[in-house]
Design an enzyme around this catalytic site. Structure first.
Site, short mmCIF file in Angstrom:
data_model
loop_
_atom_site.label_atom_id
_atom_site.label_comp_id
_atom_site.label_asym_id
_atom_site.label_seq_id
_atom_site.Cartn_x
_atom_site.Cartn_y
_atom_site.Cartn_z
N SER A 146 7.63 3.42 70.76
CA SER A 146 8.50 3.59 71.90
C SER A 146 8.45 5.05 72.33
CB SER A 146 9.94 3.22 71.50
OG SER A 146 10.89 3.67 72.44
N TYR A 159 17.51 2.22 66.34
CA TYR A 159 16.22 1.99 67.00
C TYR A 159 15.37 3.26 66.96
CZ TYR A 159 13.00 0.37 70.67
OH TYR A 159 11.90 0.00 71.39
#
Length: 255
Positions: A146, A159
């Site tokens: 990400s 996350y």
């Protein structure tokens, strides 16, 4: 004539989280490039939809129902793939979940769920499939990272931790596996529009304004923006690229 270094004929790919979104799109793209594909996930009906796109591209698809956080299930999945295809050349560690909460609001079970699926799942799958790749002196492990693999964001503590860990895990694996013919890279994607989040993006644009405001291109990503890189990293053309986090983010991390 030399074989096309961007083609994947004769290769077999494994995709975790293959039931939708980027996983399903990657399965189709790898199949269109010539690879047979095994898709791993927990929802058989959705996996079957993915399988139909692979088969429509003229390639074989194996459906494996498994939880990537379950060590025995991952080892059984590896055995099933090897039995079906006789080899494993590409592993796309795509399975992942998020918990968009502040640190103080994140429970231990939510933290563990995010970290276990994204990071521990990649560990278990890589450990299971890498030796099969090394036996053939060819392997491509691709981790779904990400833009938050290298920076933080409020409401994404679990996350961010999982994706940062995944990127550095990939870099470490690159050193361990490189001399065995196996490369390892991480895709650092921005927000990618999929069928799963399309309505949320439309109805709550304020959630994505920050991403859009930093984009040099001025739009969110589409699955095709990611799958091209995945096919490239899976191919012989990418044989000298390893240990990298490659950002597909419209310029988000450039400024």
């Amino acid at each position: 004539m030399k074989p096309d270094p961007f083609r994947l004929e004769g290769l077999a790919a494994v995709i975790t989280g293959g039931s939708g979104g980027i996983g399903s799109a990657a399965a189709q793209a790898l199949a269109e490039a010539g690879a047979d594909v095994a898709v791993i996930g927990r929802n058989r009906a959705k996996l079957e939809r993915t399988a139909r796109t692979v088969e429509a591209a003229g390639r074989k698809c194996l459906i494996v129902e498994a939880d990537v956080t379950d060590e025995a299930a991952v080892e059984a999945a590896r055995n099933a793939v090897v039995a079906a295809f006789g080899r494993v050349d590409i592993l796309f560690n795509n399975a992942g979940v998020t918990s968009p909460k502040l640190l103080a609001e994140t429970s231990l079970s939510e933290w563990r769920d995010v970290v276990d699926v994204s990071l521990t799942g990649a560990f278990l799958c890589s450990r299971a499939f890498a030796p099969v790749m090394a036996d053939n002196a060819y392997g491509r492990i691709i981790n779904m990272g990400s833009i938050l693999s290298g920076r933080g964001m409020a409401n994404r503590t679990a996350y961010c931790a999982a994706k940062a860990g995944l990127a550095n895990f990939g870099a470490a694996m690159a050193f361990e596996l490189g001399r065995q013919g196996v490369t390892v890279n991480t895709v650092g994607a921005t927000v990618i529009v999929t069928d799963l989040n399309r309505e949320l993006i439309r109805s709550q644009p304020q959630l994505y304004d920050k991403v859009l405001s930093r984009s040099a291109i001025g739009r969110l990503g589409e699955v095709e923006d990611v799958t091209g890189l995945i096919v490239f990293l899976a191919s012989p053309a990418a044989s000298y690229i390893t240990g990298q986090t490659i950002y597909v983010d419209g310029g988000y991390t450039a400024g």
